[in-house]
Design a protein around this motif. Structure first.
Motif, PDB file in Angstrom:
ATOM      1  N   ALA A 124      33.278 -33.294   0.802  1.00  9.53           N
ATOM      2  CA  ALA A 124      31.932 -32.612   0.839  1.00  9.53           C
ATOM      3  C   ALA A 124      30.881 -33.507   0.223  1.00  9.53           C
ATOM      4  CB  ALA A 124      32.086 -31.411  -0.127  1.00  9.53           C
ATOM      5  N   THR A 125      29.633 -33.288   0.678  1.00  6.97           N
ATOM      6  CA  THR A 125      28.653 -34.050   0.120  1.00  6.97           C
ATOM      7  C   THR A 125      27.352 -33.315  -0.299  1.00  6.97           C
ATOM      8  OG1 THR A 125      27.168 -36.207   0.659  1.00  6.97           O
ATOM      9  CG2 THR A 125      27.530 -34.460   2.284  1.00  6.97           C
ATOM     10  N   ILE A 126      26.806 -33.865  -1.140  1.00  6.64           N
ATOM     11  CA  ILE A 126      25.643 -32.926  -1.708  1.00  6.64           C
ATOM     12  C   ILE A 126      24.721 -32.951  -0.758  1.00  6.64           C
ATOM     13  CG2 ILE A 126      23.999 -32.482  -3.498  1.00  6.64           C
ATOM     14  CD1 ILE A 126      26.248 -33.543  -5.458  1.00  6.64           C
ATOM     15  N   VAL A 127      23.910 -32.000  -0.243  1.00 10.68           N
ATOM     16  CA  VAL A 127      22.588 -32.114   0.518  1.00 10.68           C
ATOM     17  C   VAL A 127      21.589 -31.479  -0.462  1.00 10.68           C
ATOM     18  CG1 VAL A 127      21.725 -31.258   2.443  1.00 10.68           C
ATOM     19  CG2 VAL A 127      24.105 -31.639   2.585  1.00 10.68           C
ATOM     20  N   GLU A 128      20.661 -32.496  -0.858  1.00 10.98           N
ATOM     21  CA  GLU A 128      19.724 -32.110  -1.644  1.00 10.98           C
ATOM     22  C   GLU A 128      18.479 -31.330  -1.050  1.00 10.98           C
ATOM     23  OE1 GLU A 128      19.030 -34.159  -5.500  1.00 10.98           O
ATOM     24  OE2 GLU A 128      19.483 -35.832  -4.553  1.00 10.98           O
ATOM     25  N   THR A 129      17.699 -30.483  -1.641  1.00  5.21           N
ATOM     26  CA  THR A 129      16.675 -29.695  -1.393  1.00  5.21           C
ATOM     27  C   THR A 129      15.433 -29.876  -2.472  1.00  5.21           C
ATOM     28  OG1 THR A 129      17.500 -27.742  -2.538  1.00  5.21           O
ATOM     29  CG2 THR A 129      17.985 -27.854  -0.270  1.00  5.21           C
ATOM     30  N   PRO A 130      14.298 -29.638  -1.968  1.00  4.14           N
ATOM     31  CA  PRO A 130      13.156 -29.603  -3.006  1.00  4.14           C
ATOM     32  C   PRO A 130      13.409 -28.913  -4.131  1.00  4.14           C
ATOM     33  CG  PRO A 130      12.205 -28.896  -0.917  1.00  4.14           C
ATOM     34  CD  PRO A 130      13.785 -29.011  -0.925  1.00  4.14           C
ATOM     35  N   ARG A 131      13.243 -29.659  -5.341  1.00  2.00           N
ATOM     36  CA  ARG A 131      13.730 -29.260  -6.696  1.00  2.00           C
ATOM     37  C   ARG A 131      12.648 -28.093  -7.218  1.00  2.00           C
ATOM     38  NH1 ARG A 131      16.668 -33.318 -10.336  1.00  2.00           N
ATOM     39  NH2 ARG A 131      17.856 -34.536  -8.902  1.00  2.00           N
ATOM     40  N   GLN A 132      13.300 -27.140  -7.875  1.00  4.08           N
ATOM     41  CA  GLN A 132      12.537 -26.005  -8.407  1.00  4.08           C
ATOM     42  C   GLN A 132      12.160 -26.413  -9.878  1.00  4.08           C
ATOM     43  OE1 GLN A 132      12.453 -22.960  -5.983  1.00  4.08           O
ATOM     44  NE2 GLN A 132      12.651 -25.114  -4.675  1.00  4.08           N
ATOM     45  N   ARG A 133      10.887 -26.114 -10.218  1.00  4.21           N
ATOM     46  CA  ARG A 133      10.418 -25.962 -11.475  1.00  4.21           C
ATOM     47  C   ARG A 133      10.889 -24.728 -12.212  1.00  4.21           C
ATOM     48  NH1 ARG A 133       7.454 -30.467 -12.286  1.00  4.21           N
ATOM     49  NH2 ARG A 133       6.479 -31.544 -10.239  1.00  4.21           N
ATOM     50  N   ASN A 134      12.178 -24.638 -12.559  1.00  2.00           N
ATOM     51  CA  ASN A 134      12.711 -23.506 -13.206  1.00  2.00           C
ATOM     52  C   ASN A 134      12.903 -23.683 -14.623  1.00  2.00           C
ATOM     53  OD1 ASN A 134      12.623 -22.366 -10.625  1.00  2.00           O
ATOM     54  ND2 ASN A 134      14.715 -22.969 -10.163  1.00  2.00           N
ATOM     55  N   SER A 135      12.992 -22.715 -15.388  1.00  2.00           N
ATOM     56  CA  SER A 135      13.390 -22.828 -16.566  1.00  2.00           C
ATOM     57  C   SER A 135      14.804 -22.947 -16.947  1.00  2.00           C
ATOM     58  CB  SER A 135      12.995 -21.632 -17.573  1.00  2.00           C
ATOM     59  OG  SER A 135      13.647 -20.407 -17.028  1.00  2.00           O
ATOM     60  N   ARG A 136      15.514 -23.377 -18.004  1.00  2.00           N
ATOM     61  CA  ARG A 136      17.049 -23.318 -18.063  1.00  2.00           C
ATOM     62  C   ARG A 136      17.665 -21.993 -17.865  1.00  2.00           C
ATOM     63  NH1 ARG A 136      19.240 -26.424 -23.269  1.00  2.00           N
ATOM     64  NH2 ARG A 136      18.211 -28.199 -22.009  1.00  2.00           N
ATOM     65  N   GLU A 137      16.815 -20.933 -18.388  1.00  2.75           N
ATOM     66  CA  GLU A 137      17.459 -19.712 -18.363  1.00  2.75           C
ATOM     67  C   GLU A 137      17.415 -19.180 -16.769  1.00  2.75           C
ATOM     68  OE1 GLU A 137      16.307 -15.042 -19.834  1.00  2.75           O
ATOM     69  OE2 GLU A 137      15.325 -16.719 -20.865  1.00  2.75           O
ATOM     70  N   GLU A 138      16.346 -19.597 -16.088  1.00  2.00           N
ATOM     71  CA  GLU A 138      16.088 -19.239 -14.681  1.00  2.00           C
ATOM     72  C   GLU A 138      17.370 -19.964 -13.858  1.00  2.00           C
ATOM     73  OE1 GLU A 138      11.371 -18.328 -14.265  1.00  2.00           O
ATOM     74  OE2 GLU A 138      12.236 -20.393 -14.137  1.00  2.00           O
ATOM     75  N   ASN A 139      17.491 -21.161 -14.227  1.00  2.00           N
ATOM     76  CA  ASN A 139      18.662 -21.855 -13.376  1.00  2.00           C
ATOM     77  C   ASN A 139      20.212 -21.106 -13.691  1.00  2.00           C
ATOM     78  OD1 ASN A 139      17.232 -23.669 -11.882  1.00  2.00           O
ATOM     79  ND2 ASN A 139      17.198 -25.207 -13.697  1.00  2.00           N
ATOM     80  N   GLU A 140      20.316 -20.938 -15.009  1.00  2.00           N
ATOM     81  CA  GLU A 140      21.493 -20.227 -15.299  1.00  2.00           C
ATOM     82  C   GLU A 140      21.647 -18.873 -14.658  1.00  2.00           C
ATOM     83  OE1 GLU A 140      24.014 -21.300 -17.198  1.00  2.00           O
ATOM     84  OE2 GLU A 140      23.071 -23.156 -17.295  1.00  2.00           O
ATOM     85  N   GLN A 141      20.416 -18.028 -14.567  1.00  2.00           N
ATOM     86  CA  GLN A 141      20.611 -16.818 -13.566  1.00  2.00           C
ATOM     87  C   GLN A 141      20.937 -17.063 -12.263  1.00  2.00           C
ATOM     88  OE1 GLN A 141      16.774 -15.289 -15.494  1.00  2.00           O
ATOM     89  NE2 GLN A 141      18.013 -13.290 -15.197  1.00  2.00           N
ATOM     90  N   ILE A 142      20.260 -18.230 -11.710  1.00  2.00           N
ATOM     91  CA  ILE A 142      20.463 -18.333 -10.234  1.00  2.00           C
ATOM     92  C   ILE A 142      22.047 -18.824 -10.080  1.00  2.00           C
ATOM     93  CG2 ILE A 142      19.922 -20.117  -8.348  1.00  2.00           C
ATOM     94  CD1 ILE A 142      17.025 -20.358  -9.515  1.00  2.00           C
ATOM     95  N   LYS A 143      22.264 -19.817 -10.833  1.00  6.08           N
ATOM     96  CA  LYS A 143      24.070 -20.207 -10.804  1.00  6.08           C
ATOM     97  C   LYS A 143      24.828 -18.893 -11.017  1.00  6.08           C
ATOM     98  CE  LYS A 143      26.491 -24.325 -12.493  1.00  6.08           C
ATOM     99  NZ  LYS A 143      26.519 -25.227 -13.626  1.00  6.08           N
ATOM    100  N   ALA A 144      24.382 -17.811 -11.746  1.00  4.22           N
ATOM    101  CA  ALA A 144      25.298 -16.803 -11.626  1.00  4.22           C
ATOM    102  C   ALA A 144      24.913 -15.809 -10.647  1.00  4.22           C
ATOM    103  CB  ALA A 144      25.047 -16.028 -13.146  1.00  4.22           C
ATOM    104  N   GLY A 145      24.254 -16.201  -9.534  1.00  5.43           N
ATOM    105  CA  GLY A 145      24.114 -15.160  -8.416  1.00  5.43           C
ATOM    106  C   GLY A 145      22.954 -14.187  -8.633  1.00  5.43           C
ATOM    107  N   GLU A 146      22.246 -14.404  -9.635  1.00  2.00           N
ATOM    108  CA  GLU A 146      21.095 -13.424  -9.966  1.00  2.00           C
ATOM    109  C   GLU A 146      19.793 -14.145  -9.378  1.00  2.00           C
ATOM    110  OE1 GLU A 146      21.714 -12.433 -13.959  1.00  2.00           O
ATOM    111  OE2 GLU A 146      23.717 -11.764 -13.803  1.00  2.00           O
ATOM    112  N   VAL A 147      18.798 -13.118  -9.442  1.00  7.12           N
ATOM    113  CA  VAL A 147      17.421 -13.485  -9.154  1.00  7.12           C
ATOM    114  C   VAL A 147      16.687 -12.889 -10.514  1.00  7.12           C
ATOM    115  CG1 VAL A 147      15.275 -13.018  -7.950  1.00  7.12           C
ATOM    116  CG2 VAL A 147      17.496 -12.994  -6.589  1.00  7.12           C
ATOM    117  N   PRO A 148      15.820 -14.083 -11.069  1.00  6.44           N
ATOM    118  CA  PRO A 148      15.090 -13.650 -12.057  1.00  6.44           C
ATOM    119  C   PRO A 148      14.337 -12.442 -12.259  1.00  6.44           C
ATOM    120  CG  PRO A 148      15.175 -15.791 -12.201  1.00  6.44           C
ATOM    121  CD  PRO A 148      16.002 -15.361 -10.796  1.00  6.44           C
ATOM    122  N   GLU A 149      14.122 -11.510 -12.983  1.00  2.00           N
ATOM    123  CA  GLU A 149      13.417 -10.193 -12.935  1.00  2.00           C
ATOM    124  C   GLU A 149      11.683 -10.698 -12.638  1.00  2.00           C
ATOM    125  OE1 GLU A 149      14.189  -7.203 -12.751  1.00  2.00           O
ATOM    126  OE2 GLU A 149      16.167  -7.603 -12.790  1.00  2.00           O
TER     127      GLU A 149
END
Length: 203
Positions: free
Chosen positions: A4-29
């Motif tokens: 497998a290889t990493i395919v990068e996309t435009p970086r999101q200016r998210n907070s650490r908490e938002e990134n943790e929610q995304i990683k857990a499959g959730e959408v920030p409220e």
């Protein structure tokens, strides 16, 4: 062979908490409450820290023929998905039966070993060492022997990176990423077929 290889996309200016929610499959409220903001966000891509460097995007998991180096199957996931999880979808009992599968240790798990055995696919996946149980010299020798064949899959990603102007997406969402990465894999195969035809004409 699989990798497998990493395919990068435009970086999101998210907070650490938002990134943790995304990683857990959730959408920030607050994104849900703001449709305009949500449209600008990629909730399918995720951050990944590897070798001290942070990546953001998806993964292109491929299975390729060891001789021709043509991609025969692929799976697109978020970058946070472990390689061995996608491996299960790449193995095909009808196509891969009685053949060995070569991959690095990131693709090794008890579930993959059992699945390979059940589908009559010989596992040549690199063996893992652990903190209190390092690889023996015999295991290291076996891994080096496997590497001579497994390393050929790296040529595929190297070609994409060097001859296809890199592995990067400008689109958002997993649906679009799957389409774009699929086209990228097909384009590689077309290049590779041309190379193979040239080699045959010179033989």
């Amino acid at each position: 062979m699989a990798d497998a290889t990493i395919v990068e996309t435009p970086r999101q200016r998210n907070s650490r908490e938002e990134n943790e929610q995304i990683k857990a499959g959730e959408v920030p409220e607050d994104w849900k409450e703001n449709p305009n903001k949500l449209r600008q966000k990629d909730v399918d891509a995720a951050p990944l820290k590897k070798n001290g460097e942070t990546f953001y995007g998806h993964k292109d998991h491929i299975k390729a023929d060891t001789k021709t180096k043509l991609i025969t199957e692929y799976e697109v996931t978020s970058v946070s998905v472990h390689d061995c999880e996608a491996m299960k979808n790449l193995l095909n009992k009808k196509e891969d039966q009685s053949q060995p599968i070569y991959a690095d240790s990131a693709n090794r798990s008890e579930a993959i070993e059992q699945s390979s055995k059940k589908k009559n696919i010989g596992s040549q996946i690199h063996e893992k060492g652990y903190r209190n149980n390092p690889l023996t010299k015999r295991q290291q020798q076996r891994n080096r022997k496997k590497s001579k064949i497994r390393a050929r899959v790296e040529h595929i990603f190297a070609f994409m990176q060097n001859s296809m102007q890199g592995v990067y997406l400008h689109c958002r969402s997993l649906v679009r990423a799957k389409a774009a990465i699929g086209l990228m894999n097909i384009t590689y195969n077309l290049f590779r077929l041309t190379q193979l035809k040239v080699c045959l004409s010179r033989a």
